[in-house]
Enzyme design. Structure first.
Site, short mmCIF file in Angstrom:
data_model
loop_
_atom_site.label_atom_id
_atom_site.label_comp_id
_atom_site.label_asym_id
_atom_site.label_seq_id
_atom_site.Cartn_x
_atom_site.Cartn_y
_atom_site.Cartn_z
N LYS A 10 0.82 -1.21 0.00
CA LYS A 10 0.00 0.00 0.00
C LYS A 10 0.86 1.27 0.00
O LYS A 10 2.07 1.22 0.27
CB LYS A 10 -0.93 -0.04 1.21
CG LYS A 10 -1.93 -1.20 1.17
CD LYS A 10 -2.92 -1.16 2.34
CE LYS A 10 -3.93 -2.28 2.27
NZ LYS A 10 -4.94 -2.20 3.36
N TYR A 50 -12.57 -1.41 -3.39
CA TYR A 50 -13.07 -1.55 -2.01
C TYR A 50 -14.58 -1.33 -1.92
O TYR A 50 -15.07 -1.00 -0.85
CB TYR A 50 -12.32 -0.59 -1.09
CG TYR A 50 -10.91 -1.06 -0.77
CD1 TYR A 50 -10.70 -2.13 0.09
CD2 TYR A 50 -9.80 -0.44 -1.31
CE1 TYR A 50 -9.42 -2.58 0.40
CE2 TYR A 50 -8.50 -0.87 -1.01
CZ TYR A 50 -8.34 -1.95 -0.15
OH TYR A 50 -7.06 -2.39 0.16
N PHE A 58 -15.16 4.30 7.44
CA PHE A 58 -13.79 4.59 7.03
C PHE A 58 -13.59 4.58 5.51
O PHE A 58 -12.48 4.81 5.04
CB PHE A 58 -12.80 3.63 7.70
CG PHE A 58 -13.05 2.16 7.41
CD1 PHE A 58 -12.61 1.58 6.23
CD2 PHE A 58 -13.71 1.37 8.33
CE1 PHE A 58 -12.82 0.24 5.96
CE2 PHE A 58 -13.93 0.01 8.07
CZ PHE A 58 -13.48 -0.55 6.88
N THR A 92 -5.49 -7.04 10.69
CA THR A 92 -5.73 -5.74 10.06
C THR A 92 -5.11 -4.61 10.86
O THR A 92 -4.48 -3.71 10.29
CB THR A 92 -7.26 -5.51 9.94
OG1 THR A 92 -7.85 -6.63 9.30
CG2 THR A 92 -7.56 -4.24 9.16
N ARG A 103 2.57 -6.75 8.74
CA ARG A 103 1.90 -5.57 9.30
C ARG A 103 2.53 -5.16 10.64
O ARG A 103 2.64 -3.98 10.95
CB ARG A 103 0.40 -5.81 9.42
CG ARG A 103 -0.31 -5.67 8.06
CD ARG A 103 -1.73 -6.15 8.10
NE ARG A 103 -2.48 -5.75 6.90
CZ ARG A 103 -3.66 -6.25 6.60
NH1 ARG A 103 -4.24 -7.15 7.38
NH2 ARG A 103 -4.28 -5.85 5.50
N ASN A 113 -2.01 0.12 6.70
CA ASN A 113 -1.47 -1.13 7.23
C ASN A 113 -0.62 -1.91 6.23
O ASN A 113 -0.57 -3.13 6.26
CB ASN A 113 -2.59 -1.98 7.82
CG ASN A 113 -3.67 -2.31 6.82
OD1 ASN A 113 -3.55 -1.97 5.65
ND2 ASN A 113 -4.72 -2.98 7.26
N HIS A 116 -2.12 -5.46 1.41
CA HIS A 116 -3.43 -6.09 1.20
C HIS A 116 -3.21 -7.54 0.81
O HIS A 116 -2.28 -7.84 0.05
CB HIS A 116 -4.19 -5.39 0.06
CG HIS A 116 -5.37 -6.18 -0.44
ND1 HIS A 116 -6.59 -6.12 0.17
CD2 HIS A 116 -5.49 -7.07 -1.47
CE1 HIS A 116 -7.43 -6.94 -0.46
NE2 HIS A 116 -6.78 -7.52 -1.46
N GLU A 127 -9.47 -9.96 -8.08
CA GLU A 127 -8.49 -8.89 -7.83
C GLU A 127 -7.28 -9.01 -8.77
O GLU A 127 -6.71 -7.99 -9.17
CB GLU A 127 -8.06 -8.93 -6.36
CG GLU A 127 -9.21 -8.57 -5.43
CD GLU A 127 -8.89 -8.78 -3.96
OE1 GLU A 127 -7.76 -9.19 -3.62
OE2 GLU A 127 -9.79 -8.54 -3.12
P1 GDP Z 1 -8.10 -6.73 5.72
O1 GDP Z 1 -8.77 -7.88 5.01
O2 GDP Z 1 -7.24 -7.17 6.88
O3 GDP Z 1 -7.34 -5.81 4.79
O4 GDP Z 1 -9.24 -5.85 6.42
P2 GDP Z 1 -10.71 -5.39 5.93
O5 GDP Z 1 -11.14 -6.13 4.71
O6 GDP Z 1 -11.58 -5.45 7.14
O7 GDP Z 1 -10.53 -3.85 5.58
C1 GDP Z 1 -9.94 -3.45 4.37
C2 GDP Z 1 -9.00 -2.30 4.63
O8 GDP Z 1 -9.75 -1.18 5.11
C3 GDP Z 1 -7.95 -2.53 5.73
O9 GDP Z 1 -6.83 -3.27 5.30
C4 GDP Z 1 -7.60 -1.12 6.12
O10 GDP Z 1 -6.70 -0.51 5.19
C5 GDP Z 1 -8.96 -0.42 6.01
N1 GDP Z 1 -9.64 -0.39 7.32
C6 GDP Z 1 -10.24 -1.41 7.97
N2 GDP Z 1 -10.75 -1.00 9.15
C7 GDP Z 1 -10.46 0.33 9.25
C8 GDP Z 1 -10.72 1.33 10.24
O11 GDP Z 1 -11.33 1.08 11.29
N3 GDP Z 1 -10.27 2.60 9.96
C9 GDP Z 1 -9.60 2.90 8.80
N4 GDP Z 1 -9.19 4.16 8.61
N5 GDP Z 1 -9.34 1.98 7.85
C10 GDP Z 1 -9.76 0.72 8.07
#
Ligand code: GDP
Length: 138
Positions: A10, A50, A58, A92, A103, A113, A116, A127
């Site tokens: 990222k 996304y 968010f 995450t 991470r 973070n 992805h 993807e």
């Molecule tokens: P992943 O599968 O671990 O990447 O997590 P998710 O699918 O739940 O979320 C996708 C992406 O959204 C994450 O990798 C973060 O970059 C972002 N994200 C998730 N939760 C939050 C949050 O609470 N705040 C913010 N700012 N970004 C978030």
């Protein structure tokens, strides 16, 4: 596309100079790079990638972050790639990520973070097609 996953390094990790270290960890863990590019998502690309999160609070922040600078996209191959890669990158939220995960080492926050990883074989295929033409995959 069985046994493959889609990785993005990222914008935060690219800005912080971690491309080489992350690719090193990925290949050391036994993943083969089947496709690789430095690219940048337009705002509309990040919105589309996304879209599943479009109702989350968010989402605007996530779209702005993911389109603010270059990323590295890669298709990775390994037996059990989706699950093994998510174990390699960690939770995450880097605060909750296990020691030694990508991470834990390179992420700065739950939003920024570092990497992805696809969450299913089906999404890995979707993807990979989002980022790469067939002739770019080896
Ligand atoms: P992943 O599968 O671990 O990447 O997590 P998710 O699918 O739940 O979320 C996708 C992406 O959204 C994450 O990798 C973060 O970059 C972002 N994200 C998730 N939760 C939050 C949050 O609470 N705040 C913010 N700012 N970004 C978030």
């Amino acid at each position: 596309m069985a046994n493959t996953t889609l990785m993005m390094i990222k914008p935060d990790a690219v800005e912080n100079g971690h491309i080489g270290n992350i690719l090193q960890k990925v290949t050391s863990a036994g993943f083969q790079i089947k496709a690789l590019k430095l690219t940048q998502l337009a705002k509309s690309d990040a919105e589309r990638f996304y879209a599943v999160h479009s109702e989350r609070p968010f989402y605007p922040e996530l779209v702005a972050f993911m389109s603010r600078g270059p990323i590295v996209a890669a298709v990775l191959e390994k037996e059990n790639a989706v699950v093994d890669f998510r174990n390699l990158i960690g939770a995450t939220n880097p605060v909750e990520a296990a020691e030694g995960t990508i991470r834990k080492l390179y992420a700065t926050s739950i939003g920024e973070n570092a990497v992805h990883g696809s969450d299913s074989d089906e999404n890995a295929a979707i993807e990979a097609a989002f980022h790469f033409a067939g002739r770019e995959c080896f």
